[in-house]
Design a protein around this motif. Structure first.
Motif, PDB file in Angstrom:
ATOM      1  N   HIS A  75       4.762  -4.127   5.309  1.00 19.51           N
ATOM      2  CA  HIS A  75       3.675  -3.239   4.897  1.00 19.51           C
ATOM      3  C   HIS A  75       4.133  -1.785   4.945  1.00 19.51           C
ATOM      4  N   HIS A  76       3.476  -0.981   4.131  1.00 19.44           N
ATOM      5  CA  HIS A  76       3.706   0.459   4.164  1.00 19.44           C
ATOM      6  C   HIS A  76       2.986   1.015   5.383  1.00 19.44           C
ATOM      7  N   ALA A 107      -4.512   2.176   2.876  1.00 15.77           N
ATOM      8  CA  ALA A 107      -3.383   1.527   3.558  1.00 15.77           C
ATOM      9  C   ALA A 107      -3.776   0.144   4.058  1.00 15.77           C
ATOM     10  N   GLN A 110      -3.621  -2.568   1.227  1.00  9.25           N
ATOM     11  CA  GLN A 110      -2.387  -2.708   0.445  1.00  9.25           C
ATOM     12  C   GLN A 110      -1.973  -4.156   0.219  1.00  9.25           C
ATOM     13  N   THR A 111      -1.390  -4.373  -0.940  1.00  6.68           N
ATOM     14  CA  THR A 111      -0.800  -5.658  -1.307  1.00  6.68           C
ATOM     15  C   THR A 111       0.556  -5.361  -1.928  1.00  6.68           C
TER      16      THR A 111
END
Length: 179
Positions: A75-76, A107, A110-111
């Motif tokens: 993940h970011h 955030a 996210q994907t």
């Protein structure tokens, strides 16, 4: 560690109770409402929540992985906390607070483009994560496409059946949050 999950789209009364509880909590002052904001919110929200301990989530993740419902990815990072301290947060201009909340929400949702299902990182920590309806629909489609031999054993497990029911229910409620 535990996983507390909740519908994204709550009934209006529950959403209002949550908003009031969050607002009261953000104020930094003791809640002097009767009944207390936390009591109102948690009692109203309970039917729209699902709780798992770390072992229960591990069982669900394992079956999801074996049936192609999830994918592994990194993940970011979440946005850095731009406030000096809690008091700075409480006294900050609402637009500044809203900007941070929007960045954190982006955030949490996210994907990974091109991937199908739910990213496992959303089920490896208690977030905050947002698992959206499309991710859930893709995961459930993958489960239905999985061989019967992969589905047979888990479907005898009450926890797994409850988890599948939760996924189906939240798919039409905007998804769910993980905290």
């Amino acid at each position: 560690m535990s996983y507390d999950l909740e519908w994204v789209e709550l009934p209006e009364a529950v959403a209002e109770a949550r908003s009031r509880w969050e607002s009261c909590t953000d104020s930094g002052l003791p809640c002097d409402h009767v009944p207390r904001c936390s009591e109102s919110y948690f009692s109203l929200a309970e039917p729209f929540q699902f709780h798992l301990n770390v072992a229960g989530m591990a069982v669900c993740r394992d079956v999801m992985r074996r049936s192609g419902m999830t994918y592994r990815a990194e993940h970011h990072p979440f946005p850095a906390w731009p406030f000096k301290d809690v008091e700075d947060w409480r006294s900050a201009d609402q637009a500044r607070r809203d900007a941070y909340v929007a960045a954190e929400r982006a955030a949490s949702a996210q994907t990974v483009p091109g991937q199908v299902g739910i990213p496992e990182f959303k089920l490896l920590s208690n977030g905050p994560w947002l698992v959206g309806s499309q991710e859930i629909a893709q995961a459930l489609d993958r489960y239905e496409e999985a061989p019967a031999s992969v589905r047979a054993e888990p479907e005898a497990d009450e926890l797994w059946r409850d988890w599948l029911g939760w996924l189906r229910e939240t798919m039409v409620r905007g998804g769910f949050t993980v905290s």
